[in-house]
Design a protein around this motif. Structure first.
Motif, PDB file in Angstrom:
ATOM      1  N   LEU A 138       0.801  -1.222   0.000  1.00  0.00           N
ATOM      2  CA  LEU A 138       0.000   0.000   0.000  1.00  0.00           C
ATOM      3  C   LEU A 138       0.838   1.278   0.000  1.00  0.00           C
ATOM      4  O   LEU A 138       0.273   2.373  -0.061  1.00  0.00           O
ATOM      5  N   VAL A 139       2.136   1.164   0.049  1.00  0.00           N
ATOM      6  CA  VAL A 139       3.017   2.331  -0.090  1.00  0.00           C
ATOM      7  C   VAL A 139       3.415   2.433  -1.555  1.00  0.00           C
ATOM      8  O   VAL A 139       3.993   1.502  -2.121  1.00  0.00           O
ATOM      9  N   SER A 140       3.095   3.557  -2.178  1.00  0.00           N
ATOM     10  CA  SER A 140       3.160   3.657  -3.642  1.00  0.00           C
ATOM     11  C   SER A 140       4.565   3.544  -4.208  1.00  0.00           C
ATOM     12  O   SER A 140       4.732   3.237  -5.394  1.00  0.00           O
ATOM     13  N   THR A 141       5.590   3.782  -3.395  1.00  0.00           N
ATOM     14  CA  THR A 141       6.965   3.694  -3.896  1.00  0.00           C
ATOM     15  C   THR A 141       7.542   2.286  -3.825  1.00  0.00           C
ATOM     16  O   THR A 141       8.642   2.043  -4.314  1.00  0.00           O
ATOM     17  N   HIS A 142       6.801   1.355  -3.225  1.00  0.00           N
ATOM     18  CA  HIS A 142       7.304  -0.018  -3.096  1.00  0.00           C
ATOM     19  C   HIS A 142       7.073  -0.778  -4.402  1.00  0.00           C
ATOM     20  O   HIS A 142       6.027  -0.620  -5.040  1.00  0.00           O
ATOM     21  N   PRO A 143       8.019  -1.613  -4.841  1.00  0.00           N
ATOM     22  CA  PRO A 143       7.840  -2.341  -6.107  1.00  0.00           C
ATOM     23  C   PRO A 143       6.644  -3.288  -6.122  1.00  0.00           C
ATOM     24  O   PRO A 143       6.145  -3.638  -7.199  1.00  0.00           O
ATOM     25  N   ASP A 144       6.153  -3.718  -4.946  1.00  0.00           N
ATOM     26  CA  ASP A 144       4.992  -4.607  -4.898  1.00  0.00           C
ATOM     27  C   ASP A 144       3.684  -3.852  -4.644  1.00  0.00           C
ATOM     28  O   ASP A 144       2.668  -4.455  -4.300  1.00  0.00           O
ATOM     29  N   TYR A 145       3.705  -2.548  -4.845  1.00  0.00           N
ATOM     30  CA  TYR A 145       2.515  -1.726  -4.605  1.00  0.00           C
ATOM     31  C   TYR A 145       1.304  -2.261  -5.369  1.00  0.00           C
ATOM     32  O   TYR A 145       1.382  -2.559  -6.558  1.00  0.00           O
TER      33      TYR A 145
END
Length: 344
Positions: A90-97
């Motif tokens: 749920l954090v938009s900068t994470h690759p698994d967003y």
């Protein structure tokens, strides 16, 4: 012997169903406001989150409590922090967003149709003036941009089945047609597998603008071609070695879907392969496999004659359209079925 009886229905069950829309609304608001990004570096008080989101502090406090109520946040005194796992999806900068999937799975397009499902049942099909069959429907731009979690593994499965090895230098380069291509990933995965493959992507012009950007991103733009228009009417070209018809047969009646498959077959060389990808039902009791049946209800609300067909019906469509009896391919925990057949 499997017990296929449905558990006793309670008022609590009904209330949970009726209040699900609130959970969806809370999730959508959290994603839209980037609440989870605001908490990515650690716990914060509502006033700090509100400042990061550019929103009203009182209203943000209410939203944070609601997000905690549905298990997406945790409380720590007067501070809030991300629930376990939320930091990766749920954090938009994470690759698994995965928050961008809200634009598809919780879109206004679907809700506007589903809230009139009763009218669609009375009518026998959609009552929406703008629906999934409308030319240049803008929902399909979002679908092309985002795809789903099911897309990539199914695309790899297809590539393994129809292009297990790159073509030899003395062979003709494989030619692939991707009908109603959307994101184009089925065809472009084949192109990535075989560096000589050429792919023709067919969809509405507004969708192909997104498809082309995907081809560029995946490094196959130089081998990508685009066919704008109605898949029932636009010239298909060919002959092709592979034709992919994915995620669209459930938009139509059996007769109309068979017509589309036969049209696809006319563009294949003899012995060329059809790849049909669809959600389907089987003999499993509906409550044990709810996804295809709920999706079928969406198709009723969103199309004129569409529904999720039984897998046996898809097999008969393929044969009636002039192909050999298809082989069936599936992946665990993936609702899509892949049928592969050769043109007779």
């Amino acid at each position: 012997m499997t017990d296929d009886r449905v558990p006793t229905v309670t008022r609590q069950d009904l209330l949970a169903m009726m209040s699900a829309v609130r959970k969806t609304g809370v999730l959508r608001a959290g994603v839209d406001l980037k609440v989870f990004d605001a908490l990515a570096d650690g716990p914060a008080v509502p006033k700090e989150v509100a400042a990061a989101c550019g929103a009203d502090p009182r209203a943000v406090h209410i939203l944070l409590n609601a997000l905690a109520a549905i298990g997406l946040l945790e409380t720590e005194g007067d501070r809030f922090r991300l629930a376990p796992g939320a930091d990766s999806i749920l954090v938009s900068t994470h690759p698994d967003y995965y928050g961008h999937a809200v634009r598809l799975a919780a879109s206004d397009y679907e809700w506007d149709a589903v809230k009139r499902l009763g009218d669609a049942v009375r009518n026998g099909g959609t009552v929406m003036e703008q629906n999934a069959e409308t030319p240049s429907y803008t929902f399909w731009e979002d679908f092309a941009a985002l795809g789903t979690l099911n897309t990539r593994p199914i695309a790899e499965l297809v590539a393994d089945a129809v292009l297990p090895q790159p073509s030899a230098p003395d062979e003709d380069a494989p030619r692939v047609l991707d009908v109603a291509c959307g994101h184009g990933l089925y065809g472009y995965t084949l192109a990535a597998r075989d560096p000589r493959a050429q792919v023709w992507s067919l969809d509405w012009p507004n969708v192909l603008a997104v498809t082309e950007s995907n081809a560029e991103r995946l490094g196959v733009r130089d081998r990508a071609h685009f066919v704008p228009g109605d898949m029932f009417e636009v010239p298909l070209g060919g002959p092709y070695d592979v034709v992919v018809v994915a995620n669209v047969l459930h938009h139509f009646s059996t007769a109309r879907a068979t017509e589309l498959l036969a049209r696809a077959g006319s563009a294949l060389r003899p012995g060329g392969k059809l790849v049909a990808i669809a959600i389907s039902t089987d003999d499993t009791a509906p409550h044990r496999d709810p996804v295809p049946h709920l999706f079928s209800a969406l198709m009723l609300a969103w199309t004129s004659e569409g529904q999720v067909h039984p897998v046996s019906a898809y097999e008969e469509m393929v044969v009636a359209a002039g192909f050999t009896r298809p082989t069936q391919h599936t992946l665990p925990h993936n609702p899509l079925r892949v049928l592969i057949a050769e043109r007779r």
